[in-house]
Design a protein around this motif. Structure first.
Motif, PDB file in Angstrom:
ATOM      1  N   MET A  20      -1.536  17.091   4.579  1.00  0.00           N
ATOM      2  CA  MET A  20      -0.484  16.523   3.562  1.00  0.00           C
ATOM      3  C   MET A  20      -1.337  15.814   2.404  1.00  0.00           C
ATOM      4  O   MET A  20      -2.323  15.170   2.569  1.00  0.00           O
ATOM      5  CB  MET A  20       0.375  15.602   4.217  1.00  0.00           C
ATOM      6  N   LYS A  21      -0.838  15.767   1.233  1.00  0.00           N
ATOM      7  CA  LYS A  21      -1.409  15.181   0.036  1.00  0.00           C
ATOM      8  C   LYS A  21      -1.412  13.923  -0.027  1.00  0.00           C
ATOM      9  O   LYS A  21      -0.535  13.127   0.539  1.00  0.00           O
ATOM     10  CB  LYS A  21      -0.784  15.770  -1.302  1.00  0.00           C
ATOM     11  N   ASN A  22      -2.588  13.167  -0.197  1.00  0.00           N
ATOM     12  CA  ASN A  22      -2.692  11.554  -0.430  1.00  0.00           C
ATOM     13  C   ASN A  22      -2.279  11.250  -1.853  1.00  0.00           C
ATOM     14  O   ASN A  22      -2.939  10.579  -2.723  1.00  0.00           O
ATOM     15  CB  ASN A  22      -3.996  11.273   0.049  1.00  0.00           C
ATOM     16  N   ILE A  23      -0.916  11.479  -2.124  1.00  0.00           N
ATOM     17  CA  ILE A  23      -0.289  11.040  -3.400  1.00  0.00           C
ATOM     18  C   ILE A  23       0.944  10.580  -3.335  1.00  0.00           C
ATOM     19  O   ILE A  23       1.616  10.374  -2.290  1.00  0.00           O
ATOM     20  CB  ILE A  23      -0.194  12.367  -4.330  1.00  0.00           C
ATOM     21  N   VAL A  77       9.027  13.485   2.363  1.00  0.00           N
ATOM     22  CA  VAL A  77       9.330  12.530   3.479  1.00  0.00           C
ATOM     23  C   VAL A  77       8.395  11.316   3.752  1.00  0.00           C
ATOM     24  O   VAL A  77       8.937  10.218   3.797  1.00  0.00           O
ATOM     25  CB  VAL A  77       9.272  13.349   4.899  1.00  0.00           C
ATOM     26  N   ARG A  78       7.094  11.903   3.688  1.00  0.00           N
ATOM     27  CA  ARG A  78       5.918  10.935   3.708  1.00  0.00           C
ATOM     28  C   ARG A  78       5.973   9.812   2.554  1.00  0.00           C
ATOM     29  O   ARG A  78       5.884   8.513   2.753  1.00  0.00           O
ATOM     30  CB  ARG A  78       4.624  11.549   3.573  1.00  0.00           C
ATOM     31  N   GLU A  79       6.625  10.002   1.334  1.00  0.00           N
ATOM     32  CA  GLU A  79       6.560   9.188   0.184  1.00  0.00           C
ATOM     33  C   GLU A  79       7.653   8.181   0.440  1.00  0.00           C
ATOM     34  O   GLU A  79       7.526   6.962   0.176  1.00  0.00           O
ATOM     35  CB  GLU A  79       6.763   9.915  -0.960  1.00  0.00           C
ATOM     36  N   LEU A  83       9.814  12.301  11.844  1.00  0.00           N
ATOM     37  CA  LEU A  83       8.661  11.109  11.240  1.00  0.00           C
ATOM     38  C   LEU A  83       9.446  10.293  10.505  1.00  0.00           C
ATOM     39  O   LEU A  83       9.769  10.078   9.446  1.00  0.00           O
ATOM     40  CB  LEU A  83       7.769  12.081  10.234  1.00  0.00           C
ATOM     41  N   ASP A  84       9.858   9.035  11.389  1.00  0.00           N
ATOM     42  CA  ASP A  84      10.412   7.909  10.812  1.00  0.00           C
ATOM     43  C   ASP A  84       9.831   6.900  10.187  1.00  0.00           C
ATOM     44  O   ASP A  84      10.515   5.824  10.054  1.00  0.00           O
ATOM     45  CB  ASP A  84      11.426   7.565  12.154  1.00  0.00           C
ATOM     46  N   ASN A 142       9.202   7.431   3.557  1.00  0.00           N
ATOM     47  CA  ASN A 142       8.749   6.671   4.476  1.00  0.00           C
ATOM     48  C   ASN A 142       7.770   5.489   4.057  1.00  0.00           C
ATOM     49  O   ASN A 142       7.979   4.278   4.301  1.00  0.00           O
ATOM     50  CB  ASN A 142       7.951   7.333   5.785  1.00  0.00           C
ATOM     51  N   TRP A 143       6.831   5.581   3.249  1.00  0.00           N
ATOM     52  CA  TRP A 143       6.054   4.664   2.471  1.00  0.00           C
ATOM     53  C   TRP A 143       6.619   3.405   1.909  1.00  0.00           C
ATOM     54  O   TRP A 143       6.747   2.245   2.016  1.00  0.00           O
ATOM     55  CB  TRP A 143       4.980   5.187   1.509  1.00  0.00           C
ATOM     56  N   LEU A 144       7.803   3.764   1.082  1.00  0.00           N
ATOM     57  CA  LEU A 144       8.614   3.177   0.476  1.00  0.00           C
ATOM     58  C   LEU A 144       9.555   2.281   1.650  1.00  0.00           C
ATOM     59  O   LEU A 144       9.626   0.869   1.352  1.00  0.00           O
ATOM     60  CB  LEU A 144       9.571   3.675  -0.404  1.00  0.00           C
ATOM     61  N   LEU A 145      10.159   2.955   2.457  1.00  0.00           N
ATOM     62  CA  LEU A 145      10.840   1.993   3.445  1.00  0.00           C
ATOM     63  C   LEU A 145      10.127   1.085   4.149  1.00  0.00           C
ATOM     64  O   LEU A 145      10.631   0.132   4.860  1.00  0.00           O
ATOM     65  CB  LEU A 145      11.459   3.087   4.519  1.00  0.00           C
ATOM     66  N   ASP A 146       8.776   1.448   4.550  1.00  0.00           N
ATOM     67  CA  ASP A 146       7.606   0.526   5.370  1.00  0.00           C
ATOM     68  C   ASP A 146       7.354  -0.623   4.549  1.00  0.00           C
ATOM     69  O   ASP A 146       6.996  -1.695   4.842  1.00  0.00           O
ATOM     70  CB  ASP A 146       6.542   1.246   5.606  1.00  0.00           C
ATOM     71  N   HIS A 147       7.939  -0.886   2.986  1.00  0.00           N
ATOM     72  CA  HIS A 147       7.498  -1.951   2.390  1.00  0.00           C
ATOM     73  C   HIS A 147       8.951  -2.542   1.733  1.00  0.00           C
ATOM     74  O   HIS A 147       8.487  -3.628   0.943  1.00  0.00           O
ATOM     75  CB  HIS A 147       6.585  -1.456   1.242  1.00  0.00           C
ATOM     76  N   VAL A 148       9.970  -2.231   1.976  1.00  0.00           N
ATOM     77  CA  VAL A 148      11.031  -2.614   1.210  1.00  0.00           C
ATOM     78  C   VAL A 148      11.400  -4.227   1.752  1.00  0.00           C
ATOM     79  O   VAL A 148      12.003  -4.942   1.040  1.00  0.00           O
ATOM     80  CB  VAL A 148      12.479  -1.822   1.415  1.00  0.00           C
TER      81      VAL A 148
END
Length: 569
Positions: A1-4, A104-106, A152-153, A108-114
């Motif tokens: 997966m891309k690191n973007i 999905v990864r992006e 992947l939650d 998840n990143w946002l949801l982990d920081h809200v």
């Protein structure tokens, strides 16, 4: 997966109506968690990125746009659909369009920081709800393509082997996960009338997506039962009930109603205030954000004879039995006579307007353009989506025609289909759903117990109740060229409908030909109907494997827990 990361748009907060490009990407390692995700505005700027992934006009590099569904049995483009023709192969590597988890990864990143955000809780909840909506949206696209999926939650990095090498969960559990995300979104999102700036995702849009996905999974499990693609022990009824209940909630909310005129839904500049459209894209060519759909008409794709023959006569009977179908389809000039008015909104016939200039002068359509190779293709060129008015600022066709993404009519169709699939549909259900669609265009409604048998009902490879045949017809007609057809064929397990066939178009010798038409650009069948792919192999959808796409081979090597490969591949 891309690191973007497409989330990070630091300089401005923009709206979907401007269709600004939100795809500025910053490496995850450079994102400062302290400086960002601290205000509602930060969350808004972040979630705006995902709006670019919603459907838009399909642009190509050669100056035309393929309309939705015009690569299926209902329409054709320059090349026959590779999946329907059995030409899909196994990709060796994943890409932006194959087995891609970047989105999905992006999310998840946002949801982990809200949780970092402080401020107006209603605003914060709105943007968190939008994030859950988009995770469900991305997951559903993956479910349609691949079936069983890893769940992947949360966001994870390259050191989290439990997630990196997660196996695939059964598709019904994935569907439950998706619907759970949408339930969360519904609890957080504002109702459409309460959203200050539109178009944005609303509670009602999340309800519609939830109903859509539940209908998909319910019918998939029902019609694939007993096959390699089915879910053991499930007939899909639980999901069908969710589809019925959710669509009914949306209908009964009264937030949306049908627009008065079907034909004008699809060629407007600006859709704010439209009573039916729930989510859309606006465009502004002056700001450099245009749809390019009007660059080239005809656009080298067209509808099939099969699509045109789906439309009923104005007496409510199919063309196979109606006395109103006197001239058949041998004349393009009269093919719309005594037919469901949605056909007139779909195709061009002689006398329709091609152009209306700023001085009021007009140019009328006379015949399909066969002079340019592939331009007319089937002879049934699209009226739907055409905006004939010349933009005074450019002295050319407007590039600002809006794109409908979600509309209320779909909820009515979902409700009727789910109830019919469950075997619980009543006349009252029909009156509150599909009969409203027929009333809008002046067509007779469906009456239980009085449905005219159509000897040409589609051969899905199995029989249906009369009401289900007609509800499927209504869905096909109402949503023609709006991007639903291939998904419908997949969930209905409808390979028998297409296999062994070759797309046909209009009858060629009906007066539509003019002196500028070279017959060398047109291929015909033995009856004189246009058959653009008659020299190619017919549709050959492989029902043993093509209902799902294969996981790229390199992904199976990198993560053996993804095995087994999808059936047949």
């Amino acid at each position: 997966m891309k690191n973007i990361l497409k989330l990070f748009t630091l300089s401005i907060v923009v709206t979907l109506s401007s269709c600004e490009d939100f795809l500025d990407k910053t490496p995850l390692d450079d994102v400062s968690e302290v400086d960002f995700y601290s205000t509602p505005g930060d969350l808004r700027a972040s979630v705006n990125a995902f709006y670019n992934d919603l459907p838009s006009w399909s642009n190509t590099s050669v100056g035309f746009s393929v309309l939705p569904d015009l690569d299926s049995d209902m329409g054709v483009a320059e090349n026959i659909n590779s999946r329907l023709s059995g030409q899909t192969g196994v990709a060796t590597e994943s890409s932006n369009s194959v087995w891609s988890w970047d989105e999905v990864r992006e999310v998840n990143w946002l949801l982990d920081h809200v949780d970092q955000a402080e401020g107006d809780q209603t605003e914060i909840d709105q943007y968190i709800g939008e994030a859950y909506f988009f995770r469900a949206y991305y997951y559903f696209n993956l479910l349609v393509d691949y079936g069983d999926l890893p769940i992947l939650d949360r966001y994870f990095d390259n050191n989290d082997e439990a997630y990196l090498f997660a196996g695939r969960e059964p598709r019904n559990e994935v569907a439950d996960f998706i619907l759970g995300d949408l339930s969360t979104a519904i609890s957080l999102l504002q109702s459409f009338p309460d959203i200050a700036t539109s178009p944005r995702i609303s509670k009602e849009a999340a309800l519609l997506l939830k109903a859509r996905i539940a209908l998909y999974e319910g019918t998939w499990e029902k019609y694939h039962s007993g096959t390699a693609f089915g879910v053991e022990g499930s007939n899909g009824s639980a999901f069908l009930q969710i589809a019925a209940d959710t669509s009914e909630e949306l209908i009964d909310s009264g937030v949306f109603t049908l627009h008065s005129d079907y034909a004008t839904l699809f060629n407007q500049v600006g859709l704010s205030g439209n009573s039916e459209v729930m989510l859309w894209r606006d465009f502004n060519n002056d700001l450099g954000f245009n749809n390019s759909i009007q660059i080239s008409w005809p656009n080298r794709c067209a509808y099939t004879r099969e699509a045109i023959r789906t439309y009923l006569c104005t007496d409510g009977d199919p063309i196979s039995v109606s006395d109103l179908y006197d001239d058949g389809d041998k004349s393009l000039a009269t093919i719309e006579d005594n037919r469901d008015p949605r056909l007139a909104a779909l195709i061009m016939v002689p006398g329709d307007l091609i152009k209306r200039d700023t001085d009021g002068s007009t140019v009328a359509y006379t015949a399909p353009d066969f002079a340019t190779a592939n331009a007319g293709l089937t002879g049934y060129e699209s009226e739907k989506y055409r905006n004939i008015d010349i933009d005074p600022n450019t002295s050319d066709f407007t590039l600002n025609t809006s794109k409908v993404i979600m509309r209320f009519a779909e909820a009515l169709l979902i409700y009727a289909e789910a109830k019919a699939e469950l075997g619980t549909i009543t006349q009252a259900d029909l009156e509150k759903s599909v009969n409203k669609l027929r009333t809008r265009v002046g067509m007779p409604g469906i009456t239980l117990g009085a449905i005219t048998t159509d000897p040409d009902w589609p051969n899905y490879g199995y029989t249906l109740s009369d009401v289900l045949y007609e509800i499927r017809r209504e869905r096909t007609v109402e949503l023609m060229a709006e991007g639903f057809r291939l998904d419908d064929l997949l969930r209905w397990r409808a390979h028998e409908l297409v296999n062994g066939t070759t797309p046909r178009g209009a009858y060629f010798y009906d007066g539509i030909v003019n002196s500028d038409t070279p017959e060398s650009n047109v291929t015909l069948d033995s009856e004189g109907y246009i058959a653009p792919f008659i020299n190619s192999a017919p549709y050959n959808f492989d029902e043993t494997k093509a209902y799902l796409l294969p996981i790229p081979s390199n992904e199976l090597i990198l993560n053996p827990n993804l095995l087994p490969q999808n059936p047949g591949w």
